[in-house]
Design a protein around this motif. Structure first.
Motif, PDB file in Angstrom:
ATOM      1  N   LEU A 106      40.383  23.269  34.557  1.00 43.90           N
ATOM      2  CA  LEU A 106      41.090  24.313  33.817  1.00 43.90           C
ATOM      3  C   LEU A 106      40.218  25.551  33.645  1.00 43.90           C
ATOM      4  O   LEU A 106      40.699  26.683  33.821  1.00 43.90           O
ATOM      5  N   LYS A 107      38.946  25.367  33.333  1.00 44.58           N
ATOM      6  CA  LYS A 107      38.034  26.508  33.137  1.00 44.58           C
ATOM      7  C   LYS A 107      37.915  27.334  34.418  1.00 44.58           C
ATOM      8  O   LYS A 107      37.637  28.545  34.374  1.00 44.58           O
ATOM      9  N   ALA A 108      38.143  26.714  35.572  1.00 48.13           N
ATOM     10  CA  ALA A 108      38.062  27.447  36.834  1.00 48.13           C
ATOM     11  C   ALA A 108      38.969  28.672  36.837  1.00 48.13           C
ATOM     12  O   ALA A 108      38.644  29.694  37.462  1.00 48.13           O
ATOM     13  N   PHE A 109      40.087  28.607  36.132  1.00 48.37           N
ATOM     14  CA  PHE A 109      40.996  29.755  36.112  1.00 48.37           C
ATOM     15  C   PHE A 109      40.345  30.954  35.429  1.00 48.37           C
ATOM     16  O   PHE A 109      40.617  32.103  35.801  1.00 48.37           O
ATOM     17  N   TYR A 110      39.512  30.704  34.440  1.00 48.12           N
ATOM     18  CA  TYR A 110      38.760  31.797  33.833  1.00 48.12           C
ATOM     19  C   TYR A 110      37.859  32.452  34.875  1.00 48.12           C
ATOM     20  O   TYR A 110      37.754  33.686  34.933  1.00 48.12           O
ATOM     21  N   TYR A 111      37.216  31.650  35.720  1.00 44.98           N
ATOM     22  CA  TYR A 111      36.341  32.208  36.757  1.00 44.98           C
ATOM     23  C   TYR A 111      37.130  32.980  37.819  1.00 44.98           C
ATOM     24  O   TYR A 111      36.562  33.828  38.509  1.00 44.98           O
ATOM     25  N   PHE A 112      38.424  32.687  37.945  1.00 42.55           N
ATOM     26  CA  PHE A 112      39.269  33.431  38.886  1.00 42.55           C
ATOM     27  C   PHE A 112      39.768  34.761  38.289  1.00 42.55           C
ATOM     28  O   PHE A 112      40.435  35.526  38.987  1.00 42.55           O
ATOM     29  N   ARG A 113      39.473  35.041  37.035  1.00 44.51           N
ATOM     30  CA  ARG A 113      40.039  36.239  36.402  1.00 44.51           C
ATOM     31  C   ARG A 113      39.580  37.512  37.100  1.00 44.51           C
ATOM     32  O   ARG A 113      38.423  37.657  37.485  1.00 44.51           O
ATOM     33  N   CYS A 114      40.509  38.448  37.170  1.00 47.58           N
ATOM     34  CA  CYS A 114      40.277  39.778  37.731  1.00 47.58           C
ATOM     35  C   CYS A 114      40.443  40.800  36.606  1.00 47.58           C
ATOM     36  O   CYS A 114      41.209  40.590  35.666  1.00 47.58           O
TER      37      CYS A 114
END
Length: 542
Positions: A106-114
């Motif tokens: 789930l935290k991976a989506f934070y790393y995908f933030r633009c």
């Protein structure tokens, strides 16, 4: 060129471990026989067993047997050994094994933030500056610009796409709807407030970007926001400063948007009524555009844009999903009538969960709705769902590694199919009230974390032998040795669709057609919509 763990190895196990009462299977190359469960701390054998008869597994190209040690439940750290000297990676047996991985996925989506800086407090060594903040040019209307900052980078590149974004958000919202207790603990995120669960904060970051992608004039959705070409493989997001373009409006993007906004209106209402209302208004406006454009051609990239296309020849499945979600949220008869009419079409799959066919989400929404007013249609859809789940279970029974892919399904993003199938099995079991599919879901999870012919965990940062070199520009360009954690690799792809695969993977068995190198984007890229079904499936186990 970086390479690691490229050759199939040893006894394959779930490298995260096994919950005490779950199905526990080790896959052993060769003819099989006696195997032993060994305490990894003191070397003592704690369990003896005999494998199943060996089979020739077409997908992996191996002769394999399976050692079942489900009956052993004592907590500890173990390994599997055979009398001919084969051994597995160490693994644990414990009451809980998936919590950390679930949070990382789930935290991976934070790393995908633009569009925002990822600060050290929340991103650790994988921090970077804000990116892609300039307004985007509307393709074909060069004098018109739209400020559509935010959202998630789609994959290993920096494109942002409505259709796969909607699939990713749908998986996460379904996960929350089905397993809210799995999201009780904050990640944390910058927005964490102790009130709204972090999964909803994270999805909102993407949803608000999608709202900026809705054309103010027509209500349709621009298909994607990208540069004209992909940047270099080690370019950090803040260094990708080429002009941004909005590709033309598409019916597939608009249909997905109507669906996900209607779903969000329902899910967010208890937490933020004004935001939920804005989602419903946006969904209804997108539906009006769909009604005004019943015969739109499928999306294709403009000639001067070479980034990911996410093209689709028809949009009935997106309309079907949108009608189901709008009906479930509003109860309005016009949406029910549209759903009933679309359900009679055979142009799309009613149980598919990929970005190219969203029909399964429409079926789930209708079957999970308390507004059901056509019991005959619901019965037909439910029978079809159980039939599909039974088909997947039958394939799993025959497969050497216990998963539901035929050899020809090891395509680009095969791990998405693995996880989508696991997701369907879970939801079919939930809606039908049966636990018959759960052992198969276990094996799909085991496969993801190492019980595969490569002997690798396909999730960065998790397992004894995780992927190390995903096709992910921030992981390549940030100067940090370890890749961003919690990213799901696309997995084996027999299609040989990049230069590295063409040169090094020709002749490999389908399930062994994988390379842990940045250069092999067709096997080792990462995406938001490969992570999202993994979050849902692991939510069941935490």
């Amino acid at each position: 060129m970086k390479m690691k763990h490229e050759q199939p190895i040893g006894i394959a196990v779930n490298q995260l471990g096994y919950r005490s009462q779950d199905t526990k299977i080790a896959v052993i190359p060769g003819q099989g026989g006696r195997f032993h469960l060994v305490d990894d701390q003191n070397g003592e054998t704690v369990w003896h067993g005999s494998t199943s008869p060996a089979i020739v597994d077409a997908a992996s190209g191996q002769t394999v047997s399976r050692g079942d040690f489900t009956g052993y439940e004592a907590p500890g750290t173990y390994r599997i050994e055979t009398e001919d000297g084969q051994t597995s990676a160490p693994f644990v047996i414990a009451e809980s094994v998936y919590e950390d991985a679930h949070r990382a996925l789930l935290k991976a989506f934070y790393y995908f933030r633009c569009g925002m800086a990822l600060d050290e407090l929340h991103a650790g060594p994988w921090k970077h500056e804000a990116c892609h903040l300039t307004p985007a040019i509307v393709h074909g209307e060069e004098s018109r610009q739209v400020d559509a900052w935010g959202g998630w980078h789609d994959a290993g590149d920096y494109g942002k796409y409505v259709v796969p974004g909607a699939k990713a958000v749908a998986d996460l919202l379904l996960a929350f709807e089905l397993y809210p207790e799995a999201f009780a603990q904050p990640l944390p995120l910058p927005e964490s407030d102790g009130s709204m669960p972090d999964v909803l904060h994270e999805c909102r970051y993407e949803l608000e970007w999608m709202q900026r992608m809705q054309d103010e004039e027509s209500g349709g959705l621009f298909h994607k926001l990208t540069t004209l070409q992909f940047p270099g493989g080690d370019v950090m997001p803040e260094a990708d400063t080429a002009a941004l373009y909005l590709s033309p409006i598409s019916a597939t993007a608009t249909g997905c948007y109507a669906a996900i906004m209607a779903m969000s209106a329902r899910i967010y209402a208890p937490y933020d009524e004004p935001f939920a209302a804005s989602c419903l208004k946006a969904a209804e406006r997108a539906w009006a555009w769909l009604a005004e454009h019943p015969d739109m051609p499928g999306f294709r990239n403009p000639a001067d844009i070479a980034t990911g296309e996410y093209g689709d020849g028809q949009d009935a499945d997106e309309r079907y999903w949108a009608a189901a979600e709008l009906y479930r949220t509003t109860g309005e008869g016009r949406y029910h009538e549209a759903f009933q009419a679309l359900a009679k079409q055979n142009a799309f799959g009613k149980y598919e969960l990929g970005w190219a066919d969203m029909g399964g989400y429409g079926t789930f929404a209708y079957l999970m709705s308390e507004r059901e007013e056509d019991p005959e249609l619901a019965e037909v859809l439910m029978r079809g769902l159980i039939q599909r789940a039974d088909e997947l279970a039958a394939v799993s029974e025959r497969d050497g590694y216990g998963i539901s892919l035929h050899p020809d399904q090891y395509i680009w993003g095969s791990n998405m199919l693995v996880l989508n199938h696991a997701m369907l099995l879970l939801i079919a079991g939930r809606l039908s009230g049966t636990e018959d599919y759960e052992s198969h879901v276990h094996e799909h999870v085991h496969y993801l974390f190492g019980a595969n012919v490569m002997g690798m965990s396909y999730v960065t940062g998790y397992g004894a032998k995780p992927i190390l070199y995903p096709h992910h520009r921030p992981s390549e360009g940030d100067g940090v040795k370890a890749p961003v954690p919690g990213l799901v690799s696309g997995g084996p792809n027999k299609g040989l669709q990049d230069d590295y695969a063409l040169k090094h993977l020709a002749g490999k068995a389908p399930a062994a057609s994988f390379a842990d190198v940045m250069e092999s984007y067709s096997t080792n890229e990462v995406t938001i919509y490969w992570n999202s079904p993994a979050v849902l499936v692991l939510s069941h186990f935490v």
